[in-house]
Design an enzyme around this catalytic site. Structure first.
Site, PDB file in Angstrom:
ATOM      1  N   ASP A  23      11.681   2.936   6.878  1.00  0.00           N
ATOM      2  CA  ASP A  23      10.420   2.252   7.139  1.00  0.00           C
ATOM      3  C   ASP A  23      10.627   0.748   6.971  1.00  0.00           C
ATOM      4  O   ASP A  23      11.457   0.324   6.154  1.00  0.00           O
ATOM      5  CB  ASP A  23       9.311   2.743   6.206  1.00  0.00           C
ATOM      6  CG  ASP A  23       7.944   2.283   6.687  1.00  0.00           C
ATOM      7  OD1 ASP A  23       7.459   2.809   7.706  1.00  0.00           O
ATOM      8  OD2 ASP A  23       7.377   1.362   6.081  1.00  0.00           O
ATOM      9  N   ARG A  63       8.485  16.939   5.139  1.00  0.00           N
ATOM     10  CA  ARG A  63       7.536  16.037   4.507  1.00  0.00           C
ATOM     11  C   ARG A  63       6.631  16.770   3.519  1.00  0.00           C
ATOM     12  O   ARG A  63       6.174  16.178   2.537  1.00  0.00           O
ATOM     13  CB  ARG A  63       6.724  15.370   5.614  1.00  0.00           C
ATOM     14  CG  ARG A  63       5.599  14.493   5.202  1.00  0.00           C
ATOM     15  CD  ARG A  63       6.080  13.204   4.567  1.00  0.00           C
ATOM     16  NE  ARG A  63       4.948  12.341   4.330  1.00  0.00           N
ATOM     17  CZ  ARG A  63       4.095  12.494   3.336  1.00  0.00           C
ATOM     18  NH1 ARG A  63       4.275  13.465   2.478  1.00  0.00           N
ATOM     19  NH2 ARG A  63       3.078  11.676   3.197  1.00  0.00           N
ATOM     20  N   TYR A 123       1.855  -7.693   5.650  1.00  0.00           N
ATOM     21  CA  TYR A 123       1.639  -6.573   4.717  1.00  0.00           C
ATOM     22  C   TYR A 123       1.666  -7.055   3.274  1.00  0.00           C
ATOM     23  O   TYR A 123       0.861  -6.616   2.444  1.00  0.00           O
ATOM     24  CB  TYR A 123       2.696  -5.482   4.908  1.00  0.00           C
ATOM     25  CG  TYR A 123       2.382  -4.539   6.044  1.00  0.00           C
ATOM     26  CD1 TYR A 123       1.416  -3.548   5.895  1.00  0.00           C
ATOM     27  CD2 TYR A 123       3.036  -4.629   7.254  1.00  0.00           C
ATOM     28  CE1 TYR A 123       1.118  -2.673   6.932  1.00  0.00           C
ATOM     29  CE2 TYR A 123       2.750  -3.761   8.301  1.00  0.00           C
ATOM     30  CZ  TYR A 123       1.783  -2.795   8.138  1.00  0.00           C
ATOM     31  OH  TYR A 123       1.483  -1.934   9.168  1.00  0.00           O
ATOM     32  N   ARG A 149       5.187  12.690  12.043  1.00  0.00           N
ATOM     33  CA  ARG A 149       4.283  13.807  11.741  1.00  0.00           C
ATOM     34  C   ARG A 149       3.843  14.642  12.931  1.00  0.00           C
ATOM     35  O   ARG A 149       3.321  15.728  12.756  1.00  0.00           O
ATOM     36  CB  ARG A 149       3.044  13.279  11.011  1.00  0.00           C
ATOM     37  CG  ARG A 149       3.328  12.954   9.567  1.00  0.00           C
ATOM     38  CD  ARG A 149       2.252  12.086   9.002  1.00  0.00           C
ATOM     39  NE  ARG A 149       2.203  10.852   9.764  1.00  0.00           N
ATOM     40  CZ  ARG A 149       1.324   9.893   9.575  1.00  0.00           C
ATOM     41  NH1 ARG A 149       0.397  10.025   8.677  1.00  0.00           N
ATOM     42  NH2 ARG A 149       1.374   8.801  10.291  1.00  0.00           N
ATOM     43  N   ARG A 158       8.841   5.640  16.637  1.00  0.00           N
ATOM     44  CA  ARG A 158       8.271   6.698  15.800  1.00  0.00           C
ATOM     45  C   ARG A 158       8.526   8.087  16.369  1.00  0.00           C
ATOM     46  O   ARG A 158       7.657   8.956  16.304  1.00  0.00           O
ATOM     47  CB  ARG A 158       6.762   6.487  15.616  1.00  0.00           C
ATOM     48  CG  ARG A 158       6.386   5.184  14.958  1.00  0.00           C
ATOM     49  CD  ARG A 158       6.840   5.184  13.503  1.00  0.00           C
ATOM     50  NE  ARG A 158       6.199   4.117  12.761  1.00  0.00           N
ATOM     51  CZ  ARG A 158       5.115   4.277  12.008  1.00  0.00           C
ATOM     52  NH1 ARG A 158       4.567   5.445  11.864  1.00  0.00           N
ATOM     53  NH2 ARG A 158       4.609   3.255  11.380  1.00  0.00           N
TER      54      ARG A 158
HETATM   55  O1  CP3 Z   1      10.735   5.436  14.728  1.00  0.00           O
HETATM   56  C1  CP3 Z   1      11.194   6.289  13.952  1.00  0.00           C
HETATM   57  O2  CP3 Z   1      11.159   7.512  14.197  1.00  0.00           O
HETATM   58  C2  CP3 Z   1      11.898   5.813  12.692  1.00  0.00           C
HETATM   59  C3  CP3 Z   1      11.097   5.733  11.531  1.00  0.00           C
HETATM   60  C4  CP3 Z   1      10.045   4.646  11.347  1.00  0.00           C
HETATM   61  C5  CP3 Z   1       8.985   4.807  10.405  1.00  0.00           C
HETATM   62  N1  CP3 Z   1       8.308   3.630  10.338  1.00  0.00           N
HETATM   63  C6  CP3 Z   1       8.730   6.033   9.623  1.00  0.00           C
HETATM   64  C7  CP3 Z   1       7.388   6.236   9.043  1.00  0.00           C
HETATM   65  C8  CP3 Z   1       9.923   3.361  11.886  1.00  0.00           C
HETATM   66  C9  CP3 Z   1      10.750   2.677  12.965  1.00  0.00           C
HETATM   67  C10 CP3 Z   1       8.829   2.733  11.221  1.00  0.00           C
HETATM   68  C11 CP3 Z   1       8.426   1.341  11.481  1.00  0.00           C
HETATM   69  C12 CP3 Z   1       7.163   0.847  10.926  1.00  0.00           C
HETATM   70  N2  CP3 Z   1       6.591   1.128   9.717  1.00  0.00           N
HETATM   71  C13 CP3 Z   1       6.351  -0.128  11.542  1.00  0.00           C
HETATM   72  C14 CP3 Z   1       6.671  -0.787  12.865  1.00  0.00           C
HETATM   73  C15 CP3 Z   1       6.287   0.069  14.004  1.00  0.00           C
HETATM   74  C16 CP3 Z   1       4.823   0.142  14.234  1.00  0.00           C
HETATM   75  O3  CP3 Z   1       4.316   1.275  14.249  1.00  0.00           O
HETATM   76  O4  CP3 Z   1       4.196  -0.902  14.408  1.00  0.00           O
HETATM   77  C17 CP3 Z   1       5.248  -0.383  10.702  1.00  0.00           C
HETATM   78  C18 CP3 Z   1       4.115  -1.333  10.973  1.00  0.00           C
HETATM   79  C19 CP3 Z   1       5.426   0.412   9.549  1.00  0.00           C
HETATM   80  C20 CP3 Z   1       4.562   0.457   8.343  1.00  0.00           C
HETATM   81  C21 CP3 Z   1       4.013   1.804   8.095  1.00  0.00           C
HETATM   82  N3  CP3 Z   1       4.743   2.859   7.622  1.00  0.00           N
HETATM   83  C22 CP3 Z   1       2.684   2.230   8.272  1.00  0.00           C
HETATM   84  C23 CP3 Z   1       1.551   1.360   8.786  1.00  0.00           C
HETATM   85  C24 CP3 Z   1       2.635   3.565   7.874  1.00  0.00           C
HETATM   86  C25 CP3 Z   1       1.417   4.431   7.748  1.00  0.00           C
HETATM   87  C26 CP3 Z   1       0.831   4.776   9.057  1.00  0.00           C
HETATM   88  C27 CP3 Z   1       1.519   5.964   9.628  1.00  0.00           C
HETATM   89  O5  CP3 Z   1       1.895   5.938  10.791  1.00  0.00           O
HETATM   90  O6  CP3 Z   1       1.646   6.928   8.871  1.00  0.00           O
HETATM   91  C28 CP3 Z   1       3.943   3.964   7.519  1.00  0.00           C
HETATM   92  C29 CP3 Z   1       4.395   5.305   7.084  1.00  0.00           C
HETATM   93  C30 CP3 Z   1       5.465   5.945   7.918  1.00  0.00           C
HETATM   94  N4  CP3 Z   1       6.605   5.344   8.353  1.00  0.00           N
HETATM   95  C31 CP3 Z   1       5.487   7.304   8.335  1.00  0.00           C
HETATM   96  C32 CP3 Z   1       6.698   7.487   9.034  1.00  0.00           C
HETATM   97  C33 CP3 Z   1       7.229   8.762   9.646  1.00  0.00           C
HETATM   98  C34 CP3 Z   1       4.445   8.353   8.023  1.00  0.00           C
HETATM   99  C35 CP3 Z   1       4.662   8.785   6.622  1.00  0.00           C
HETATM  100  C36 CP3 Z   1       4.200  10.169   6.354  1.00  0.00           C
HETATM  101  O7  CP3 Z   1       4.990  11.094   6.622  1.00  0.00           O
HETATM  102  O8  CP3 Z   1       3.101  10.323   5.858  1.00  0.00           O
END
Ligand code: CP3
Length: 342
Positions: free
Chosen positions: A73, A37, A152, A28, A24
């Site tokens: 994602d 965003r 999920y 944000r 990640r």
């Molecule tokens: O790592 C990186 O920089 C690449 C991008 C990336 C995202 N999600 C972008 C994202 C990666 C590798 C993921 C993986 C992901 N997504 C996982 C596995 C990693 C982990 O954290 O366990 C999981 C479980 C998800 C599912 C997911 N996507 C959730 C639970 C959420 C909401 C919670 C949160 O952190 O916001 C997302 C949204 C998400 N995916 C965001 C980003 C940058 C935030 C979205 C926003 O801008 O509001």
């Protein structure tokens, strides 16, 4: 050009410095990300390959990390599967969760080459942008592991206890395995396609597998993760197998596969590494340490490095993703500490 340290470490070859990147790392906590965003939702962003490339490079520019991870994602395959996906402030929402074997039968067939073509285009654009500006920085492609995706799809969103998932798994074992087989083929082939599109390494995120007992992991999950990793590995690039809360599952995760095993902060890195055996390891700073004062941050980073002991095959990372609100300067400081510049 010598092999980038991140890729050398994946292969357990010695490197002049410990490679570091962060799960990640685009997100944000970073003002550049928030600016993009503010105009649009995350799904919309993922559908724009040029924007994907731009966001993928932000942490490379700002932090000097040793690898980029393509902006996407793990839940994107849910759109073509037909379960309905949106992201709200409380996390992802799946509109038509899988609750019965009939729901599994109703899922659409997903061909990642076609239905996730926009992601593959994002990988190509990100790779081209890196080649132009940071040719020594490898690109990581990724996908969710079958269990984490199934959780999920069944829960309908984020869960703390995974009761609904486990209930489905125990009650409808046949449909469970059928669903997991489909997810394994989907993500395994999707990962291999990302490598063909330019990803230099692949990471399988099994973020929630740690909620399972060893017996359940072995029976309900391991064969499917193994299949996904086997399909991904056929592309010939290193595969990182990641999970959290997996202190009890590390041997089984290694058995399922992966050139590199992700380790979270709940277990000392050297203890985990001894249990995993002849693989590379990635980890394992607690993401919360990024909120700590400088002296604690430095002590904890050095502790991870001490436990790695300079052995070949350590990739420095967090034990889980960077949290929103993390001070960017602390993330940069970790990179400098790992690179021996702080
Ligand atoms: O790592 C990186 O920089 C690449 C991008 C990336 C995202 N999600 C972008 C994202 C990666 C590798 C993921 C993986 C992901 N997504 C996982 C596995 C990693 C982990 O954290 O366990 C999981 C479980 C998800 C599912 C997911 N996507 C959730 C639970 C959420 C909401 C919670 C949160 O952190 O916001 C997302 C949204 C998400 N995916 C965001 C980003 C940058 C935030 C979205 C926003 O801008 O509001």
């Amino acid at each position: 050009m010598p092999e980038p340290p991140f890729l050398a470490a994946c292969r357990r070859e010695p490197t002049d410095r410990t490679p570091v990147w962060f799960m990640r790392q685009a997100g944000r906590y970073m003002p550049e990300y928030r600016a993009a965003r503010a105009q649009q939702g995350i799904l919309e962003m993922c559908h724009k390959p040029k924007l994907v490339a731009q966001i993928t490079l932000q942490p490379v520019e700002r932090l000097g990390v040793d690898a980029a991870i393509v902006f996407a994602d793990i839940l994107l395959p849910f759109e073509p599967l037909g379960v309905g996906l949106s992201y709200a402030s409380g996390g992802p929402k799946i509109w038509r969760p899988i609750r019965t074997p009939a729901d599994v039968d109703k899922l659409e067939h997903v061909d990642p080459a076609r239905h996730l073509a926009y992601c593959l285009e994002g990988v190509r654009e990100a790779k081209a942008a890196l080649a132009a500006r940071f040719p020594a920085v490898p690109l990581i492609g990724f996908a969710g592991a079958p269990f984490t995706l199934a959780s999920y799809a069944i829960e309908g969103g984020t869960s703390r206890t995974f009761e609904t998932t486990k209930q489905f798994m125990y009650t409808h074992a046949g449909a469970w395995h059928g669903f997991m087989e489909r997810l394994a083929e989907l993500v395994g082939s999707f990962l291999a396609l990302q490598a063909a599109a330019g990803a230099d390494a692949l990471q399988l995120f099994d973020s929630w597998a740690g909620c399972l007992s060893c017996a359940d992991y072995q029976e309900y999950v391991l064969p499917h993760s193994r299949r996904a990793i086997e399909l991904a590995s056929a592309a010939g690039v290193p595969v990182i197998h990641f999970g959290t809360d997996t202190s009890t599952l590390l041997e089984l995760m290694a058995e399922a596969g992966g050139d590199v095993i992700g380790v979270d902060w709940r277990i000392p890195l050297d203890v985990a590494w001894a249990r995993i055996g002849g693989r590379a390891v990635q980890g394992n700073l607690d993401p919360a340490v990024l909120f700590a004062p400088p002296e604690v941050l430095e002590r904890r980073v050095k502790e991870v490095l001490r436990r790695a002991g300079g052995r070949a095959g350590h990739i420095f990372n967090l034990g889980h993703g960077i949290q929103p609100g993390t001070p960017v300067e602390n993330v940069k400081r970790v990179v400098d500490l790992v690179h021996g510049r702080a």
